[in-house]
Write a protein that holds these residues in place. Structure first.
Motif, short mmCIF file in Angstrom:
data_model
loop_
_atom_site.label_atom_id
_atom_site.label_comp_id
_atom_site.label_asym_id
_atom_site.label_seq_id
_atom_site.Cartn_x
_atom_site.Cartn_y
_atom_site.Cartn_z
N UNK A 154 -13.78 17.49 -9.01
CA UNK A 154 -12.77 16.65 -9.63
C UNK A 154 -11.80 16.19 -8.55
N UNK A 155 -11.46 14.91 -8.54
CA UNK A 155 -10.39 14.40 -7.68
C UNK A 155 -9.12 14.28 -8.49
N UNK A 156 -8.00 14.71 -7.93
CA UNK A 156 -6.69 14.65 -8.59
C UNK A 156 -5.70 13.95 -7.67
N UNK A 157 -5.09 12.87 -8.16
CA UNK A 157 -4.05 12.16 -7.42
C UNK A 157 -2.71 12.56 -8.02
N UNK A 158 -1.81 13.08 -7.19
CA UNK A 158 -0.52 13.56 -7.66
C UNK A 158 0.55 12.47 -7.53
N UNK A 159 1.55 12.54 -8.41
CA UNK A 159 2.67 11.61 -8.33
C UNK A 159 2.25 10.16 -8.48
N UNK A 160 1.37 9.91 -9.47
CA UNK A 160 0.71 8.61 -9.56
C UNK A 160 1.41 7.62 -10.49
N UNK A 161 2.69 7.82 -10.78
CA UNK A 161 3.40 6.97 -11.75
C UNK A 161 3.39 5.49 -11.38
N UNK A 162 3.38 5.17 -10.11
CA UNK A 162 3.49 3.77 -9.69
C UNK A 162 2.15 3.04 -9.65
N UNK A 181 0.84 -1.19 0.00
CA UNK A 181 0.00 0.00 0.00
C UNK A 181 0.88 1.25 0.00
N UNK A 182 0.51 2.23 -0.85
CA UNK A 182 1.28 3.46 -0.96
C UNK A 182 0.37 4.66 -0.64
N UNK A 183 0.99 5.76 -0.22
CA UNK A 183 0.26 6.98 0.11
C UNK A 183 0.53 8.04 -0.95
N UNK A 184 -0.54 8.69 -1.42
CA UNK A 184 -0.44 9.70 -2.47
C UNK A 184 -1.17 10.96 -2.01
N UNK A 185 -0.61 12.11 -2.40
CA UNK A 185 -1.33 13.38 -2.19
C UNK A 185 -2.53 13.43 -3.12
N UNK A 186 -3.64 13.93 -2.60
CA UNK A 186 -4.87 14.01 -3.39
C UNK A 186 -5.55 15.35 -3.13
N UNK A 187 -6.17 15.88 -4.14
CA UNK A 187 -6.95 17.12 -4.03
C UNK A 187 -8.35 16.85 -4.58
N UNK A 188 -9.34 17.51 -4.00
CA UNK A 188 -10.65 17.57 -4.64
C UNK A 188 -10.94 19.04 -4.91
N UNK A 189 -11.20 19.33 -6.19
CA UNK A 189 -11.34 20.71 -6.63
C UNK A 189 -12.72 20.95 -7.20
N UNK A 190 -13.07 22.22 -7.26
CA UNK A 190 -14.32 22.66 -7.90
C UNK A 190 -13.92 23.45 -9.15
N UNK A 191 -14.42 23.03 -10.29
CA UNK A 191 -14.00 23.62 -11.57
C UNK A 191 -15.19 24.32 -12.24
N UNK A 192 -14.89 25.44 -12.88
CA UNK A 192 -15.87 26.25 -13.62
C UNK A 192 -16.85 26.98 -12.70
N UNK A 193 -16.40 27.34 -11.51
CA UNK A 193 -17.21 28.19 -10.65
C UNK A 193 -16.32 28.92 -9.67
N UNK A 194 -16.61 30.19 -9.44
CA UNK A 194 -15.90 30.96 -8.41
C UNK A 194 -16.64 30.87 -7.08
N UNK A 195 -17.80 30.21 -7.07
CA UNK A 195 -18.59 30.02 -5.85
C UNK A 195 -18.36 28.60 -5.35
N UNK A 196 -17.93 28.47 -4.11
CA UNK A 196 -17.61 27.15 -3.56
C UNK A 196 -18.79 26.19 -3.69
N UNK A 197 -18.50 24.98 -4.14
CA UNK A 197 -19.45 23.87 -4.24
C UNK A 197 -20.51 24.07 -5.32
#
Length: 280
Positions: free
Chosen positions: A22-30, A1-17
């Protein structure tokens, strides 16, 4: 098991939610293909992306894009969200523009004030929709025989078929029978009337993806990129316009379209809502 940084972002709006998550997993080469697909299915978001080391020397980073069901060669809100996550994590572009590598090829992205914008990729399929298919879509959307003003394939990798209706109210009233749309990606658009519609945009759009975890997409970059090329080529839209999307499901997506010479740019705001780690 490996640990990865993850973000959940809101796209196409300046108003939260109020945009498209979108979920983004960084450094996902492995990660393996199956691990990516499993995590994307688990998030139950319209798309989840994985950032990797680029294969092309011109690219700043590489992204793989998964729905709950399959991998996509390109998608719009994952492009802007992934770029925002990459920049926030310390990514530095090699030039003035950010170059994203995805399965459709290299995609140019630029910063426009507080927004990001990507250049609309070329259409893989355009032209008229086959009459039997158009009739199937019409019936599934519950439209009368003459309600569809125009229709066009606007497929840039996500398989979009687009319809134009006469007014915004018709678009917002749609109640699709998703069982009749399985395997299709349908975009519906209508012009807004400033004298009647209490909204600050030029067009209202809805996007239906039957069978996916999120069957109505709140704000769709790939669809609007394809539709923009269609509308601009036929003189149906000004060189700069704003699309409203997600209204029918309680969102407030805003997609900014701008034609500069032969290029069409699709832009919008991005905000990080969640930062953390995932174990895979």
């Amino acid at each position: 098991m490996q640990t990865f940084d993850v973000r959940q972002l809101d796209v196409f709006s300046s108003v939260a939610l109020k945009g498209n998550p979108l979920a983004v997993v960084l450094g996902a080469d492995s990660l393996t293909d199956q691990q990516m697909a499993d995590f994307a299915n688990w998030t139950n978001l319209s798309e989840t992306t994985f950032l990797l080391t680029p294969r092309d020397p011109e690219a700043d980073y590489r992204v793989r894009i998964f729905t709950t069901l399959k991998e996509l060669p390109f998608a719009g809100h994952p492009t802007l969200g992934s770029c925002h996550a990459w920049l926030q994590a310390g990514g530095t572009p090699k030039g003035e523009e950010i170059i994203q590598e995805c399965e459709i090829g290299l995609v140019r992205i630029r910063r426009q004030g507080q927004q990001l914008a990507f250049i609309a990729p070329p259409l893989l399929r355009s032209g008229a929709v086959e009459p039997p298919l158009l009739e199937r879509v019409r019936l599934a959307l519950g439209l009368t025989p003459h309600a569809i003003v125009r229709s066009q394939w606007v497929d840039n990798g996500a398989g979009w078929l687009a319809l134009m209706l006469a007014d915004r109210d018709q678009v917002l009233a749609l109640q699709p029978d998703y069982s009749q749309l399985h395997g299709l990606a349908i975009g519906v658009i209508a012009p807004c009337d400033p004298s009647r519609d209490d909204i600050d945009t030029h067009f209202e759009v809805r996007a239906f993806i039957a069978g996916d975890g999120a069957q109505e997409d709140p704000a769709t970059g790939s669809l609007n990129a394809g539709v923009a090329q269609w509308l601009l080529a036929e003189g149906l839209a000004p060189d700069r316009y704003i699309v409203s999307q997600g209204t029918a499901i309680g969102r407030a997506g805003r997609i900014h379209v701008e034609r500069q010479g032969d290029e069409v740019w699709i832009g919008g705001a991005v905000a990080v809502c969640i930062e953390g780690h995932v174990q895979l």
